[in-house]
Scaffold this motif. Structure first.
Motif, PDB file in Angstrom:
ATOM      1  N   MET A  60       0.859  -1.183   0.000  1.00  0.00           N
ATOM      2  CA  MET A  60       0.000   0.000   0.000  1.00  0.00           C
ATOM      3  C   MET A  60       0.895   1.232   0.000  1.00  0.00           C
ATOM      4  SD  MET A  60      -0.884  -2.479   2.452  1.00  0.00           S
ATOM      5  CE  MET A  60      -1.127  -1.762   4.077  1.00  0.00           C
ATOM      6  N   SER A  61       0.551   2.226  -0.815  1.00  0.00           N
ATOM      7  CA  SER A  61       1.358   3.444  -0.858  1.00  0.00           C
ATOM      8  C   SER A  61       0.473   4.671  -1.043  1.00  0.00           C
ATOM      9  CB  SER A  61       2.391   3.375  -1.986  1.00  0.00           C
ATOM     10  OG  SER A  61       1.754   3.312  -3.246  1.00  0.00           O
ATOM     11  N   PHE A  62       0.910   5.784  -0.456  1.00  0.00           N
ATOM     12  CA  PHE A  62       0.228   7.063  -0.568  1.00  0.00           C
ATOM     13  C   PHE A  62       1.225   8.099  -1.077  1.00  0.00           C
ATOM     14  CE2 PHE A  62      -2.258   4.775   2.444  1.00  0.00           C
ATOM     15  CZ  PHE A  62      -3.530   5.333   2.490  1.00  0.00           C
ATOM     16  N   THR A  63       0.793   8.927  -2.005  1.00  0.00           N
ATOM     17  CA  THR A  63       1.583  10.062  -2.465  1.00  0.00           C
ATOM     18  C   THR A  63       0.725  11.309  -2.321  1.00  0.00           C
ATOM     19  OG1 THR A  63       2.741   8.668  -4.071  1.00  0.00           O
ATOM     20  CG2 THR A  63       2.913  11.052  -4.353  1.00  0.00           C
ATOM     21  N   PHE A  64       1.245  12.324  -1.649  1.00  0.00           N
ATOM     22  CA  PHE A  64       0.490  13.532  -1.349  1.00  0.00           C
ATOM     23  C   PHE A  64       0.956  14.687  -2.218  1.00  0.00           C
ATOM     24  CE2 PHE A  64       0.485  10.869   2.406  1.00  0.00           C
ATOM     25  CZ  PHE A  64      -0.851  10.851   2.740  1.00  0.00           C
ATOM     26  N   VAL A  71       5.513  14.633   4.482  1.00  0.00           N
ATOM     27  CA  VAL A  71       5.300  13.525   5.402  1.00  0.00           C
ATOM     28  C   VAL A  71       6.336  13.623   6.520  1.00  0.00           C
ATOM     29  CG1 VAL A  71       5.217  11.036   5.690  1.00  0.00           C
ATOM     30  CG2 VAL A  71       4.399  12.068   3.561  1.00  0.00           C
ATOM     31  N   LEU A  72       5.863  13.825   7.763  1.00  0.00           N
ATOM     32  CA  LEU A  72       6.757  13.927   8.915  1.00  0.00           C
ATOM     33  C   LEU A  72       6.958  12.603   9.625  1.00  0.00           C
ATOM     34  CD1 LEU A  72       5.618  17.277  10.585  1.00  0.00           C
ATOM     35  CD2 LEU A  72       7.494  16.902   8.972  1.00  0.00           C
ATOM     36  N   ASN A  73       5.897  11.819   9.719  1.00  0.00           N
ATOM     37  CA  ASN A  73       6.007  10.558  10.451  1.00  0.00           C
ATOM     38  C   ASN A  73       4.920   9.606   9.972  1.00  0.00           C
ATOM     39  OD1 ASN A  73       7.054   8.702  12.222  1.00  0.00           O
ATOM     40  ND2 ASN A  73       6.329   9.726  14.072  1.00  0.00           N
ATOM     41  N   VAL A  74       5.128   8.324  10.256  1.00  0.00           N
ATOM     42  CA  VAL A  74       4.206   7.290   9.811  1.00  0.00           C
ATOM     43  C   VAL A  74       4.307   6.107  10.767  1.00  0.00           C
ATOM     44  CG1 VAL A  74       5.912   6.229   8.297  1.00  0.00           C
ATOM     45  CG2 VAL A  74       3.485   5.926   7.806  1.00  0.00           C
ATOM     46  N   ALA A  75       3.228   5.370  10.902  1.00  0.00           N
ATOM     47  CA  ALA A  75       3.240   4.141  11.705  1.00  0.00           C
ATOM     48  C   ALA A  75       2.288   3.133  11.059  1.00  0.00           C
ATOM     49  CB  ALA A  75       2.821   4.422  13.147  1.00  0.00           C
ATOM     50  N   PRO A  76       2.695   1.849  11.011  1.00  0.00           N
ATOM     51  CA  PRO A  76       3.976   1.292  11.444  1.00  0.00           C
ATOM     52  C   PRO A  76       5.128   1.835  10.588  1.00  0.00           C
ATOM     53  CG  PRO A  76       2.353  -0.448  11.080  1.00  0.00           C
ATOM     54  CD  PRO A  76       1.803   0.792  10.487  1.00  0.00           C
ATOM     55  N   LYS A  77       6.290   1.941  11.188  1.00  0.00           N
ATOM     56  CA  LYS A  77       7.472   2.454  10.494  1.00  0.00           C
ATOM     57  C   LYS A  77       8.635   1.501  10.723  1.00  0.00           C
ATOM     58  CE  LYS A  77      10.411   6.581  10.182  1.00  0.00           C
ATOM     59  NZ  LYS A  77      10.684   7.917  10.790  1.00  0.00           N
ATOM     60  N   GLY A 109       7.220  -0.448   6.918  1.00  0.00           N
ATOM     61  CA  GLY A 109       6.690   0.871   6.593  1.00  0.00           C
ATOM     62  C   GLY A 109       7.811   1.857   6.363  1.00  0.00           C
ATOM     63  N   SER A 110       7.607   2.793   5.426  1.00  0.00           N
ATOM     64  CA  SER A 110       8.666   3.760   5.127  1.00  0.00           C
ATOM     65  C   SER A 110       8.076   5.088   4.677  1.00  0.00           C
ATOM     66  CB  SER A 110       9.611   3.216   4.044  1.00  0.00           C
ATOM     67  OG  SER A 110       8.932   3.081   2.814  1.00  0.00           O
ATOM     68  N   PHE A 133      14.128  15.548  -5.524  1.00  0.00           N
ATOM     69  CA  PHE A 133      14.496  16.687  -4.682  1.00  0.00           C
ATOM     70  C   PHE A 133      13.321  17.002  -3.753  1.00  0.00           C
ATOM     71  CE2 PHE A 133      12.467  18.190  -8.521  1.00  0.00           C
ATOM     72  CZ  PHE A 133      11.503  19.068  -8.051  1.00  0.00           C
ATOM     73  N   GLY A 134      13.620  17.830  -2.761  1.00  0.00           N
ATOM     74  CA  GLY A 134      12.565  18.274  -1.866  1.00  0.00           C
ATOM     75  C   GLY A 134      12.287  17.294  -0.744  1.00  0.00           C
ATOM     76  N   ALA A 135      11.267  17.648   0.055  1.00  0.00           N
ATOM     77  CA  ALA A 135      10.898  16.837   1.215  1.00  0.00           C
ATOM     78  C   ALA A 135      10.090  15.614   0.793  1.00  0.00           C
ATOM     79  CB  ALA A 135      10.098  17.689   2.200  1.00  0.00           C
ATOM     80  N   SER A 136       9.995  14.643   1.682  1.00  0.00           N
ATOM     81  CA  SER A 136       9.268  13.405   1.389  1.00  0.00           C
ATOM     82  C   SER A 136       7.783  13.684   1.224  1.00  0.00           C
ATOM     83  CB  SER A 136       9.482  12.399   2.523  1.00  0.00           C
ATOM     84  OG  SER A 136      10.847  12.057   2.638  1.00  0.00           O
ATOM     85  N   ASN A 137       7.209  13.106   0.195  1.00  0.00           N
ATOM     86  CA  ASN A 137       5.795  13.326  -0.125  1.00  0.00           C
ATOM     87  C   ASN A 137       4.995  12.032  -0.192  1.00  0.00           C
ATOM     88  OD1 ASN A 137       7.125  12.425  -2.422  1.00  0.00           O
ATOM     89  ND2 ASN A 137       5.823  13.572  -3.826  1.00  0.00           N
ATOM     90  N   GLY A 138       5.585  10.917   0.244  1.00  0.00           N
ATOM     91  CA  GLY A 138       4.879   9.648   0.144  1.00  0.00           C
ATOM     92  C   GLY A 138       5.190   8.719   1.297  1.00  0.00           C
ATOM     93  N   VAL A 139       4.352   7.719   1.448  1.00  0.00           N
ATOM     94  CA  VAL A 139       4.564   6.661   2.444  1.00  0.00           C
ATOM     95  C   VAL A 139       4.189   5.337   1.797  1.00  0.00           C
ATOM     96  CG1 VAL A 139       4.051   8.194   4.374  1.00  0.00           C
ATOM     97  CG2 VAL A 139       2.222   6.806   3.384  1.00  0.00           C
ATOM     98  N   SER A 140       4.706   4.246   2.341  1.00  0.00           N
ATOM     99  CA  SER A 140       4.349   2.936   1.810  1.00  0.00           C
ATOM    100  C   SER A 140       4.495   1.879   2.896  1.00  0.00           C
ATOM    101  CB  SER A 140       5.225   2.568   0.606  1.00  0.00           C
ATOM    102  OG  SER A 140       6.586   2.491   0.968  1.00  0.00           O
TER     103      SER A 140
END
Length: 301
Positions: free
Chosen positions: A105-109, A121-127, A184-185, A193-200
């Motif tokens: 599962m992945s999210f891109t904002f 994206v500052l934080n995520v759980a599970p990580k 999780g990541s 470049f730039g700050a993180s914009n996704g989680v998976s």
């Protein structure tokens, strides 16, 4: 992940959307689908923003994603704007001998307007990597064979033949360890470049006991919003692999895209799981919100 020969597996892509989320399912042209399957998830025209039913795929294998909580606020009083998102994923099988052996599962904002900066994206759980229900087994391998001997003798015109057979065996034992794994990541998606914009997240079954992936996974995401008032959206993709000899796409058929979902920071918090301090979202321990279970009770396993 390698599968044994009697566990031939195939993958399907199941994306879907929720106001800020776009799910798409990609299937082969020849996939016709289960007659019992249901497909598209749409926005309610009277309340088009931030629907809770993000994706619902029903068939021999059910895949669902629900928005458990959406809270717009700030990291700290008078601090930067932030949003807390909590999602529940469910993976269920309805027919015997079918299970999901892995899921991704992945999210891109992204900001809804091109000129606006994307959420971070500052934080995520599970990580990181976590294991659930580890197992230990002893495996033994035995080899055997025959050793033969011939003897000849003579004397006084007599001849003697002797054939002796000896059975031998060699046994080798080893300990094997396995577990259901959740990884999780925080990711950088679509740019370098730039700050993180996704989680998976990745869910991998314990292949030693073949229990499939957890039936219930609750995830939490903390975003920083550079523009406090700007709407944003998220693209969400769900991919799963089942232990089927035929394409899992046949469980769902050809599915159109779900309606896109936009997040509106002016909406009040949902507070379904608990009452949040919207002015201190940065103080929340996301691990307290996340859960992994092999049933759909929502209890961590």
């Amino acid at each position: 992940m390698a599968e044994n020969s009697n566990r031939n597996s195939n993958a399907f892509d199941d994306p879907s959307d929720d106001e800020g989320t776009t799910f798409t399912i990609e299937l082969s042209p020849y996939d016709e689908g289960d007659e019992d399957s249901t497909y598209r998830t749409q926005n309610d025209p009277s309340r088009p923003h931030q629907r809770s039913n993000i994706v619902e795929r029903q068939g021999a294998v059910d895949v669902r994603c629900v928005a458990a909580d959406v809270v717009h606020g700030s990291l700290a009083p008078d601090g930067e704007a932030a949003t807390l998102l909590v999602f529940d994923f469910q993976f269920d099988t309805r027919k015997r001998a079918r299970r999901i052996v892995e899921a991704h599962m992945s999210f891109t904002f992204a900001a809804s307007e091109d000129a606006e900066p994307d959420p971070v994206v500052l934080n995520v759980a599970p990580k990181g990597r976590m294991v659930v229900v580890p197992t230990q087994q002893t495996e033994s391998t035995t080899r055997s064979g025959n050793a033969g001997a011939n003897a000849g003798g003579g004397g006084l015109g007599l001849s003697l033949g002797l054939n002796a057979g000896v059975q031998w065996q060699k046994s080798v034992s080893r300990e094997t360890h396995d577990a259901t794994t959740v990884v999780g990541s925080i990711d950088l998606v679509g740019r370098n470049f730039g700050a993180s914009n996704g989680v998976s997240w990745a869910l991998l079954e314990n292949r030693s006991v073949a229990t499939g992936v957890p039936a219930f996974v609750r995830t939490a995401i903390l975003l920083q919003r550079p523009d406090p008032d700007a709407a944003f959206h998220a693209t969400v993709t769900i991919r799963a692999q089942a232990d089927l000899r035929s394409s899992i796409g046949k469980l769902f058929g050809r599915v159109p895209r779900d309606d896109p979902i936009l997040y509106d920071p002016s909406l009040p918090p949902t507070n379904k799981l608990r009452k949040y301090d919207g002015d201190n979202l940065g103080k929340i321990d996301l691990n307290d919100l996340s859960a992994v279970a092999f049933n759909n009770s929502g209890t961590s396993g």
